[in-house]
Design a protein around this motif. Structure first.
Motif, mmCIF file in Angstrom:
data_model
loop_
_atom_site.group_PDB
_atom_site.id
_atom_site.type_symbol
_atom_site.label_atom_id
_atom_site.label_comp_id
_atom_site.label_asym_id
_atom_site.label_seq_id
_atom_site.Cartn_x
_atom_site.Cartn_y
_atom_site.Cartn_z
ATOM 1 N N LEU A 117 17.506 6.204 -12.171
ATOM 2 C CA LEU A 117 16.983 4.949 -11.638
ATOM 3 C C LEU A 117 16.417 5.194 -10.248
ATOM 4 O O LEU A 117 17.028 5.900 -9.433
ATOM 5 C CB LEU A 117 18.094 3.898 -11.584
ATOM 6 C CG LEU A 117 17.747 2.562 -10.935
ATOM 7 C CD1 LEU A 117 18.372 1.403 -11.717
ATOM 8 C CD2 LEU A 117 18.247 2.518 -9.476
ATOM 9 N N LEU A 118 15.248 4.614 -9.963
ATOM 10 C CA LEU A 118 14.643 4.711 -8.650
ATOM 11 C C LEU A 118 14.945 3.459 -7.844
ATOM 12 O O LEU A 118 14.771 2.337 -8.344
ATOM 13 C CB LEU A 118 13.123 4.867 -8.742
ATOM 14 C CG LEU A 118 12.555 6.261 -9.010
ATOM 15 C CD1 LEU A 118 12.796 6.678 -10.462
ATOM 16 C CD2 LEU A 118 11.062 6.293 -8.701
ATOM 17 N N LEU A 119 15.395 3.647 -6.614
ATOM 18 C CA LEU A 119 15.527 2.560 -5.663
ATOM 19 C C LEU A 119 14.394 2.669 -4.652
ATOM 20 O O LEU A 119 14.214 3.723 -4.028
ATOM 21 C CB LEU A 119 16.867 2.629 -4.926
ATOM 22 C CG LEU A 119 18.120 2.280 -5.726
ATOM 23 C CD1 LEU A 119 19.355 2.435 -4.834
ATOM 24 C CD2 LEU A 119 18.053 0.858 -6.273
ATOM 25 N N LEU A 120 13.617 1.604 -4.507
ATOM 26 C CA LEU A 120 12.537 1.593 -3.528
ATOM 27 C C LEU A 120 13.124 1.223 -2.174
ATOM 28 O O LEU A 120 13.142 0.067 -1.773
ATOM 29 C CB LEU A 120 11.450 0.604 -3.953
ATOM 30 C CG LEU A 120 10.807 0.908 -5.323
ATOM 31 C CD1 LEU A 120 9.799 -0.165 -5.695
ATOM 32 C CD2 LEU A 120 10.152 2.279 -5.312
ATOM 33 N N VAL A 121 13.623 2.244 -1.495
ATOM 34 C CA VAL A 121 14.399 2.026 -0.276
ATOM 35 C C VAL A 121 13.532 1.496 0.856
ATOM 36 O O VAL A 121 13.943 0.594 1.597
ATOM 37 C CB VAL A 121 15.096 3.338 0.139
ATOM 38 C CG1 VAL A 121 15.854 3.160 1.447
ATOM 39 C CG2 VAL A 121 16.058 3.786 -0.959
ATOM 40 N N ARG A 122 12.326 2.025 1.020
ATOM 41 C CA ARG A 122 11.396 1.570 2.049
ATOM 42 C C ARG A 122 9.979 1.610 1.520
ATOM 43 O O ARG A 122 9.611 2.484 0.752
ATOM 44 C CB ARG A 122 11.494 2.446 3.302
ATOM 45 C CG ARG A 122 12.674 2.131 4.206
ATOM 46 C CD ARG A 122 12.545 0.727 4.836
ATOM 47 N NE ARG A 122 13.639 0.440 5.750
ATOM 48 C CZ ARG A 122 14.806 -0.079 5.402
ATOM 49 N NH1 ARG A 122 15.051 -0.335 4.110
ATOM 50 N NH2 ARG A 122 15.732 -0.340 6.298
ATOM 51 N N GLY A 123 9.179 0.655 1.960
ATOM 52 C CA GLY A 123 7.807 0.574 1.487
ATOM 53 C C GLY A 123 6.844 1.468 2.237
ATOM 54 O O GLY A 123 5.871 1.951 1.680
ATOM 55 N N GLY A 124 7.084 1.708 3.524
ATOM 56 C CA GLY A 124 6.150 2.476 4.322
ATOM 57 C C GLY A 124 6.337 3.972 4.179
ATOM 58 O O GLY A 124 7.362 4.454 3.697
ATOM 59 N N CYS A 125 5.336 4.723 4.627
ATOM 60 C CA CYS A 125 5.396 6.177 4.658
ATOM 61 C C CYS A 125 5.033 6.651 6.059
ATOM 62 O O CYS A 125 4.345 5.959 6.810
ATOM 63 C CB CYS A 125 4.410 6.785 3.661
ATOM 64 S SG CYS A 125 4.898 6.641 1.928
ATOM 65 N N ALA A 126 5.466 7.865 6.367
ATOM 66 C CA ALA A 126 5.100 8.455 7.654
ATOM 67 C C ALA A 126 3.660 8.941 7.648
ATOM 68 O O ALA A 126 3.021 9.028 8.697
ATOM 69 C CB ALA A 126 6.036 9.614 7.982
ATOM 70 N N VAL A 127 3.160 9.277 6.459
ATOM 71 C CA VAL A 127 1.778 9.722 6.312
ATOM 72 C C VAL A 127 1.182 8.996 5.109
ATOM 73 O O VAL A 127 1.860 8.803 4.095
ATOM 74 C CB VAL A 127 1.707 11.254 6.115
ATOM 75 C CG1 VAL A 127 2.431 11.691 4.846
ATOM 76 C CG2 VAL A 127 0.269 11.756 6.131
ATOM 77 N N ASN A 128 -0.059 8.577 5.231
ATOM 78 C CA ASN A 128 -0.730 7.921 4.114
ATOM 79 C C ASN A 128 -1.660 8.918 3.441
ATOM 80 O O ASN A 128 -2.789 9.145 3.894
ATOM 81 C CB ASN A 128 -1.517 6.705 4.593
ATOM 82 C CG ASN A 128 -0.624 5.523 4.909
ATOM 83 O OD1 ASN A 128 0.562 5.523 4.572
ATOM 84 N ND2 ASN A 128 -1.166 4.518 5.554
ATOM 85 N N CYS A 129 -1.166 9.540 2.369
ATOM 86 C CA CYS A 129 -1.971 10.488 1.610
ATOM 87 C C CYS A 129 -3.017 9.696 0.820
ATOM 88 O O CYS A 129 -2.677 8.703 0.165
ATOM 89 C CB CYS A 129 -1.087 11.305 0.670
ATOM 90 S SG CYS A 129 0.230 12.200 1.528
ATOM 91 N N ARG A 130 -4.238 10.133 0.867
ATOM 92 C CA ARG A 130 -5.330 9.341 0.282
ATOM 93 C C ARG A 130 -5.267 9.291 -1.245
ATOM 94 O O ARG A 130 -5.884 8.409 -1.853
ATOM 95 C CB ARG A 130 -6.693 9.909 0.718
ATOM 96 C CG ARG A 130 -6.859 10.128 2.203
ATOM 97 C CD ARG A 130 -6.436 8.956 3.061
ATOM 98 N NE ARG A 130 -7.232 7.748 2.841
ATOM 99 C CZ ARG A 130 -7.030 6.606 3.491
ATOM 100 N NH1 ARG A 130 -6.036 6.511 4.375
ATOM 101 N NH2 ARG A 130 -7.790 5.555 3.245
#
Length: 341
Positions: free
Chosen positions: A112-125
């Protein structure tokens, strides 16, 4: 299960949070740092409105200045081709956005995946979740309790995966609390973290992170995301060594990207370099067909021919599995390499 998520008193920001706060978000600033002519990228810069740019400085320092074809730069800089729209590409290529319970993706029977945080440190295109509705999956305290109860009510789940966004965008006190709650569920035996943060900001591997992750009764696994050997520097190697010494199983998953890592030499160098720093190659994904990333895509025939040659240059344990993820399928789908003597 406890009902209150503890909070620590405010303290001086850690190094990784400072690095996060000073990431490049203005394409012009990054171009100036890399000594690239801004006038050559006017149409590319416009694509920031489709998906914001974010690049931590430790990652930018690994890019070759003056080189517009640097493989790290190509992964993260806005591109005019992101405006292209073609049949077969969508905003939800893996059919994830209709999850029944916020914060949870129960895609596989025992995981099971938990979406712990929505943001990322880098936005890969090329990110397959660049259009994901993270605001609808930001959980309050009550919803976290519901998510934990969902895991407890499904005894077939023996592995929980912290995902996102990037789960390591969350602070260690919250992650420690969440891990302690999951530990109380007897049928869960493994905890996996999928993250790119230690790659782009190696200082994220803190003493606190190692403590809550490695001292849990749950078997710890970290899957990092490195696409090119140039992403691996001394700081990343030291961070991986700390985790390895703490008993964490380290794996890598990469994405096959046109113009970035689509040669035999690049794939061989990546696997060899990963092994040198204690990380085992795990998956090489063909591109998820997400809108805005078509310019990174390669035909399956090119991918399989590439891997046929890679196999000739590496021992089997350093060859990642070439796979595609298909929404609704119970696992990754391997691509047939059609190997012949």
């Amino acid at each position: 299960m406890s009902q209150i998520i503890p909070k620590k008193p405010l303290s001086v920001e850690s190094n990784w949070q400072k690095e996060l706060a000073t990431a490049y978000t203005d394409p012009v600033s990054l171009l100036n740092y890399l000594n690239l002519p801004v006038d050559n990228f006017t149409k590319d810069i416009a694509a920031r409105r489709l998906f914001p740019m974010r690049v931590p400085r430790p990652f930018a320092r690994r890019m070759k200045k003056g080189d517009a074809l640097d493989p790290l730069f190509l992964q993260i800089f806005t591109n005019k081709y992101e405006f292209n729209t073609s049949a077969g590409y969508s905003t939800d290529p893996l059919d994830e956005q209709k999850n029944n319970q916020p914060g949870i993706l129960h895609k596989y029977q025992n995981r099971l995946l938990l979406l712990v945080r929505g943001g990322c440190a880098v936005n890969c295109r090329y990110c397959f979740r660049r259009h994901f509705p993270y605001s609808d999956n930001h959980l309050n305290k009550h919803q976290w309790q519901e998510a934990l109860q969902y895991i407890a009510d499904n005894p077939q789940i023996n592995e929980v995966i912290y995902s996102g966004g990037d789960p390591l965008m969350a602070k260690d006190d919250f992650l420690a609390w969440l891990t302690q709650e999951i530990e109380q569920i007897p049928h869960v035996t493994r905890l996996r973290i999928h993250t790119r943060l230690p790659v782009v900001i190696p200082s994220r591997i803190t003493t606190e992170l190692i403590s809550w992750f490695s001292k849990s009764r749950l078997k710890p696994v970290m899957v990092v995301h490195v696409n090119h050997a140039n992403e691996i520097d001394t700081e990343f190697a030291l961070a991986m060594n700390k985790l390895k010494q703490a008993g964490v199983t380290l794996l890598n998953q990469a994405v096959l990207l046109k113009g970035v890592n689509d040669s035999v030499a690049q794939q061989v160098a990546l696997s060899e370099r990963l092994f040198q720093v204690g990380v085992m190659p795990y998956y090489l994904h063909v591109l998820d067909k997400v809108s805005g990333a078509e310019h990174f895509d390669l035909p399956d025939s090119t991918a399989t021919e590439l891997m046929q040659d890679v196999i000739k240059h590496l021992p089997g344990y350093l060859v990642p599995k070439l796979v595609r993820e298909i929404g609704g399928q119970p696992g990754k789908t391997p691509l047939d390499l059609n190997l012949h003597p």
